[in-house]
Design an enzyme around this catalytic site. Structure first.
Site, mmCIF file in Angstrom:
data_model
loop_
_atom_site.group_PDB
_atom_site.id
_atom_site.type_symbol
_atom_site.label_atom_id
_atom_site.label_comp_id
_atom_site.label_asym_id
_atom_site.label_seq_id
_atom_site.Cartn_x
_atom_site.Cartn_y
_atom_site.Cartn_z
ATOM 1 N N ALA A 94 42.708 36.408 45.478
ATOM 2 C CA ALA A 94 43.091 35.751 46.726
ATOM 3 C C ALA A 94 42.586 34.313 46.758
ATOM 4 C CB ALA A 94 42.522 36.525 47.914
ATOM 5 N N GLY A 152 42.448 40.400 43.600
ATOM 6 C CA GLY A 152 43.878 40.566 43.804
ATOM 7 C C GLY A 152 44.695 40.331 42.556
ATOM 8 N N GLU A 161 44.650 43.539 40.824
ATOM 9 C CA GLU A 161 45.448 44.483 41.608
ATOM 10 C C GLU A 161 46.945 44.293 41.361
ATOM 11 O OE1 GLU A 161 43.075 45.619 45.589
ATOM 12 O OE2 GLU A 161 43.312 43.474 45.302
ATOM 13 N N GLU A 169 35.394 42.277 45.006
ATOM 14 C CA GLU A 169 35.505 41.973 46.432
ATOM 15 C C GLU A 169 34.235 42.242 47.239
ATOM 16 O OE1 GLU A 169 39.850 42.507 45.188
ATOM 17 O OE2 GLU A 169 37.886 43.284 44.610
#
Length: 266
Positions: free
Chosen positions: A72, A117, A120, A140
């Site tokens: 992110a 992310g 992910e 995270e």
């Protein structure tokens, strides 16, 4: 090879007569950090590819030399108010679910950093090809949040609950050799060969029936986690969806005629 751009940061290239689509993350100045705009573009590209019946396989790549995706965009996140973060959340989720819900087989080509992310997005694919420079992880909790792009659900499905817990709770980064050993990636190749091998794998997949590929993916995804009896019912429904298709008729005819099939895709 045709190209199409979705927003500023996502590039789609077509290979193998359009049957293999390469979705390239292209935000090099930020090492492909996922901003709101980039997330919206990823979701838009996935929606277009999922609706395109010519596409049989999607390969997720990066144009950055040293990173697949660093996760992110924390600089953007730091500027958001709580209310803005609430509004941004569905947009961010749309990128991950967009990849996850593609109806065709998906292959991620990972090199360099694939963190948070970024990892992910790779986990949302069916297969992950990585080169020796790959460094993956879900860090995270080290910045006060949790994986929010599917990591807490997708990682244990790959490596088991305890291994996923260790990786998520420790927030540690895993280098390529260990990542392959743990099953965090599926194929490990020489440095710089991840994109080429992922595209080659996609080409090997794309020669098969497009109807069969979509049905097989549907059965794999929907059946995962069900008890055996329920899973077999999912499989039977997927089988019935292809058993009377034009692809099935062509596949059997081509086999008997000892020729390559010419899939009608229906």
């Amino acid at each position: 090879m045709g190209e199409e751009r979705f927003g500023e940061f996502v590039l789609v290239r077509r290979h193998e007569d359009g049957h293999v689509a390469e979705l390239a993350l292209d935000r090099p100045k930020a090492m492909n950090a996922v901003s709101t705009e980039m997330a919206r573009s990823v979701a838009g590209a996935c929606a277009a590819l999922g609706a395109d019946r010519e596409v049989r396989v999607v390969v997720l790549t990066s144009t950055h030399e040293r990173a697949f995706c660093v996760g992110a965009d924390l600089k953007e996140r730091n500027s958001l108010s709580d209310a803005e973060l609430v509004r941004q959340r569905p947009v961010a989720r749309g990128a991950y679910t967009g990849v996850l819900e593609l109806p065709v087989p998906t292959v991620a080509a990972v090199h360099g950093f694939a963190l948070g992310g970024g990892f992910e997005l790779a986990l949302a694919c069916d297969l992950i090809v990585a080169d020796g420079t790959a460094v993956v992880g879900l860090p995270e909790v080290s910045v006060g949040v949790i994986p929010g792009g599917g990591g807490t659900q997708l990682l244990p499905r790959r490596v088991g609950a305890a291994r996923a817990a260790e990786l998520i709770f420790s927030a540690r980064r895993v280098e390529a050799a260990e990542a392959r050993e743990l099953g965090l990636v599926d194929v490990l190749v020489e440095d710089g060969q991840d994109r080429g091998e992922a595209l080659a794998l996609a080409s090997r997949i794309a020669v098969n029936s497009p109807v069969g590929l979509r049905a097989a993916k549907r059965a794999l995804r929907l059946g995962h986690g069900l008890d055996l009896r329920a899973g077999l019912e999912v499989e039977d429904a997927a089988w019935r969806s292809v058993a009377f298709s034009g692809d099935r008729a062509e596949g059997v005819a081509a086999f008997n005629d000892k020729r390559k099939p010419r899939w009608p895709g229906e």
